[in-house]
Design a protein around this motif. Structure first.
Motif, PDB file in Angstrom:
ATOM      1  N   ILE A 173       2.505   5.568   2.523  1.00 17.63           N
ATOM      2  CA  ILE A 173       2.357   4.410   2.321  1.00 17.63           C
ATOM      3  C   ILE A 173       0.873   4.035   3.897  1.00 17.63           C
ATOM      4  CG2 ILE A 173       3.541   2.247   3.914  1.00 17.63           C
ATOM      5  CD1 ILE A 173       6.735   3.698   3.697  1.00 17.63           C
TER       6      ILE A 173
ATOM      7  N   ARG B  70      -1.632   1.510   5.309  1.00 23.10           N
ATOM      8  CA  ARG B  70      -1.796  -0.066   5.820  1.00 23.10           C
ATOM      9  C   ARG B  70      -3.437  -0.254   5.158  1.00 23.10           C
ATOM     10  NH1 ARG B  70       0.107  -3.439   9.854  1.00 23.10           N
ATOM     11  NH2 ARG B  70       0.865  -1.964  10.689  1.00 23.10           N
TER      12      ARG B  70
ATOM     13  N   ARG C  33       1.475   3.804  -1.804  1.00 18.05           N
ATOM     14  CA  ARG C  33       2.418   1.961  -1.367  1.00 18.05           C
ATOM     15  C   ARG C  33       0.926   2.210  -0.745  1.00 18.05           C
ATOM     16  NH1 ARG C  33       7.956   0.556  -1.506  1.00 18.05           N
ATOM     17  NH2 ARG C  33       8.970   2.325  -2.292  1.00 18.05           N
TER      18      ARG C  33
ATOM     19  N   HIS D  58      -2.545  -0.427   1.013  1.00 18.07           N
ATOM     20  CA  HIS D  58      -2.494  -2.131   1.655  1.00 18.07           C
ATOM     21  C   HIS D  58      -1.037  -2.374   2.061  1.00 18.07           C
ATOM     22  CE1 HIS D  58      -6.211  -1.682   0.593  1.00 18.07           C
ATOM     23  NE2 HIS D  58      -5.990  -1.400  -0.264  1.00 18.07           N
ATOM     24  N   THR D  59      -0.173  -1.743   2.964  1.00 17.48           N
ATOM     25  CA  THR D  59       0.981  -2.384   2.733  1.00 17.48           C
ATOM     26  C   THR D  59       1.610  -1.301   4.279  1.00 17.48           C
ATOM     27  OG1 THR D  59       1.493  -1.476   0.720  1.00 17.48           O
ATOM     28  CG2 THR D  59       3.649  -1.828   2.449  1.00 17.48           C
TER      29      THR D  59
ATOM     30  N   THR E 137       3.747  -1.012   7.890  1.00 17.30           N
ATOM     31  CA  THR E 137       5.022  -1.025   8.216  1.00 17.30           C
ATOM     32  C   THR E 137       5.280  -1.536   9.765  1.00 17.30           C
ATOM     33  OG1 THR E 137       4.770   1.492   7.705  1.00 17.30           O
ATOM     34  CG2 THR E 137       6.557   1.077   9.334  1.00 17.30           C
ATOM     35  N   GLU E 138       6.678  -2.585   9.634  1.00 16.63           N
ATOM     36  CA  GLU E 138       7.123  -3.427  10.315  1.00 16.63           C
ATOM     37  C   GLU E 138       8.422  -3.193  11.684  1.00 16.63           C
ATOM     38  OE1 GLU E 138       6.133  -5.928  10.961  1.00 16.63           O
ATOM     39  OE2 GLU E 138       5.007  -6.364   8.496  1.00 16.63           O
TER      40      GLU E 138
ATOM     41  N   LEU F 103       8.697  -2.024   5.054  1.00 19.91           N
ATOM     42  CA  LEU F 103       7.838  -2.860   4.877  1.00 19.91           C
ATOM     43  C   LEU F 103       7.547  -4.027   4.731  1.00 19.91           C
ATOM     44  CD1 LEU F 103       7.381  -0.400   1.506  1.00 19.91           C
ATOM     45  CD2 LEU F 103       7.088   0.207   4.337  1.00 19.91           C
ATOM     46  N   GLY F 104       5.689  -4.303   5.159  1.00 11.20           N
ATOM     47  CA  GLY F 104       5.334  -5.877   4.652  1.00 11.20           C
ATOM     48  C   GLY F 104       5.798  -6.320   3.727  1.00 11.20           C
ATOM     49  N   THR F 105       5.635  -5.274   3.314  1.00 15.54           N
ATOM     50  CA  THR F 105       6.789  -6.395   1.479  1.00 15.54           C
ATOM     51  C   THR F 105       7.877  -6.736   1.478  1.00 15.54           C
ATOM     52  OG1 THR F 105       6.884  -4.604   0.492  1.00 15.54           O
ATOM     53  CG2 THR F 105       4.836  -4.993   0.558  1.00 15.54           C
TER      54      THR F 105
ATOM     55  N   GLU G 136       9.845  -4.851   1.163  1.00 18.91           N
ATOM     56  CA  GLU G 136      11.134  -3.679   0.766  1.00 18.91           C
ATOM     57  C   GLU G 136      11.550  -2.591   2.056  1.00 18.91           C
ATOM     58  OE1 GLU G 136       9.320  -3.038  -3.361  1.00 18.91           O
ATOM     59  OE2 GLU G 136       7.921  -2.825  -1.989  1.00 18.91           O
TER      60      GLU G 136
END
Length: 478
Positions: free
Chosen positions: A202, A204, A231, A233-234, A236-237, A250-252, A254
């Motif tokens: 993952i 960013r 993954r 351009h993703t 992690t939140e 994830l920011g998506t 998911e």
């Protein structure tokens, strides 16, 4: 209280080289080490990581050549791979390194070092014993860096792996999530996916963003072929750990669940607990240096390796160490820097001519500026690409060899600014590129450096031919 000409804090590969060169220059020196003599590279970075990667690389290389392919009838012996890695670290024993230090005429003090004032160090051993050291001429800080844990809610509390855990694990995790898209992330994704872990990477941003775009693209394709869930351009939140693993939001919208999570998002200097405040510096900061590796504002303090943030690579740190050791010895004897032994004098190669290999599959070997970096620096450039698989030597090396070579030319001077190779085993081609750039060898002279046939190095001839035909195989910087 014991006096030495030079005190080196950190007995890794970099610190060892500083002390060794100073001793060869006639000084007395002591190394101070809180962990293992030999440092990060020997036990948790370069050597164990490449040992983890090599077996899978060798197996894939065999499968790329008819005849060898048919002879390969099994998969990797994972336990044998891990045992081989353990052997490269001497099972995390530094006895051999300690013998080398003593044989080189360097003293060793074990414990945690802190400055108590200019040229004064206090070392606290594991048993609480305190040793006071004083430097007659210089102190060199070579303590390296630690993984940088980004400010993601729950991440620190989830007990994530850093690079040390990733290279020293004794069992293959059933699944592994990797946060980051740089060299460590790419290499560890390759290694653990090859060893059977279900890996999710993952990032960013993109993959290997500081390199030529085609490098990251090739490595991404390879990782996906290995089964890695990539993954890009993703964001992690949030990260949480529970009995069934690590949960990553994830920011998506998911989420990903894995047995372990590896943080590979950068490094931070190990200067937080060195007592820097006693000499007017800020704990936790990088130590900025000039080309003699002397810390700005001091005539007795030096910093080599990752801690000075010039080039976070072992070979560049050792290069700096040789220069620093020579300079310290020269200055201690009242000599000019230009009269330092061995002729190293200063470290300048880590400004723009840094060679680096990413040991993924394919390998990425690069030195100097990328096309974008050269353009942004204001050079009048021409970029020439050539597919390495078109070279006869490459077709012999591996069936269906796939790879790309790029050279970035400074048109005003007719010299190379940067070279990147992507493909199987291209690491062994990098030194020629490094010499061409550091030596500022004119393009017209490179024509007379004839590559042997049939080797992959014939790509040099093809690059020059393409450059000699205006417009041929030239590309606009991506």
């Amino acid at each position: 209280m014991t006096e030495y000409d030079l005190i080196v804090i950190g007995a890794g590969a970099v610190g060892e080289n500083v002390a060794d060169r100073a001793v060869q220059g006639g000084l007395s020196a002591v190394l101070v080490e809180a962990e293992l003599v030999g440092g990060e590279c020997s036990y948790w970075a370069c050597m164990p990581s490449k040992a983890l990667l090599r077996s899978g690389s060798a197996l894939r290389a065999a499968r790329r050549v008819a005849g060898a392919r048919e002879a390969v009838t099994g998969d990797l012996d994972v336990r044998a791979v891990l045992d081989r890695r353990n052997a490269f670290t001497s099972n995390w024993s530094d006895a051999g390194q300690v013998d080398w230090v003593r044989g080189a005429g360097i003293d060793l003090v074990r414990g945690h070092a802190r400055f108590t004032g200019p040229k004064r160090i206090e070392v606290t051993g594991e048993d609480g014993t305190v040793t006071e050291l004083v430097a007659r001429h210089a102190v060199c800080v070579s303590v390296g860096t630690d993984p940088k844990i980004p400010d993601i809610p729950g991440l620190a509390e989830a007990n994530p792996w850093g690079s040390r855990e990733a290279t020293s694990a004794q069992e293959v995790p059933a699944s592994l999530a990797i946060l980051g898209g740089g060299v460590v992330a790419s290499e560890m994704a390759t290694a653990w996916a090859t060893l059977g872990s279900r890996v999710t990477l993952i990032a960013r941003s993109g993959l290997l963003e500081g390199m030529e775009p085609f490098a990251g693209e090739a490595v991404e394709r390879s990782l996906r072929e290995l089964g890695v869930d990539v993954r890009l351009h993703t964001a992690t939140e949030r990260v949480t750990r529970s009995e069934d693993g690590v949960h990553i939001e994830l920011g998506t919208g998911e989420s990903v669940t894995a047995s372990e999570v590896l943080v590979a998002t950068g490094r931070t200097p190990r200067t937080g607990d060195l007592g820097l405040e006693t000499i007017g510096l800020t704990p936790g900061d990088w130590l900025r240096v000039d080309d003699t590796l002397q810390v700005e504002g001091f005539d007795w303090l030096y910093a080599t390796g990752d801690v000075n943030h010039r080039a976070l690579l072992t070979h560049q740190g050792k290069y700096q160490a040789r220069a620093a050791g020579d300079v310290i010895a020269a200055r201690a004897r009242g000599l000019a820097v230009s009269d330092a032994p061995w002729g190293t004098h200063v470290a300048t190669a880590d400004h723009a001519t840094v060679p680096q290999v990413t040991f993924t599959d394919p390998e990425v070997a690069s030195v100097g500026l990328t096309a974008r970096q050269a353009e942004e620096a204001g050079y009048d450039t021409r970029v020439v690409d050539y597919e390495i698989g078109w070279v006869a030597g490459a077709s012999v090396h591996a069936d269906d060899y796939a790879g790309t070579a790029r050279m970035v030319v400074d048109e005003s001077r007719g010299v190379l600014l940067g070279v990147t190779f992507v493909g199987p085993d291209v690491s062994e081609m990098l030194q020629a590129a490094t010499i061409a750039i550091v030596g500022e060898v004119p393009i017209e002279r490179l024509w007379h450096a004839v590559p042997a046939y049939p080797t992959v190095n014939e790509v040099w001839l093809r690059l020059l031919e393409a450059y000699g035909r205006p417009g041929a195989e030239a590309r606009t910087p991506a």
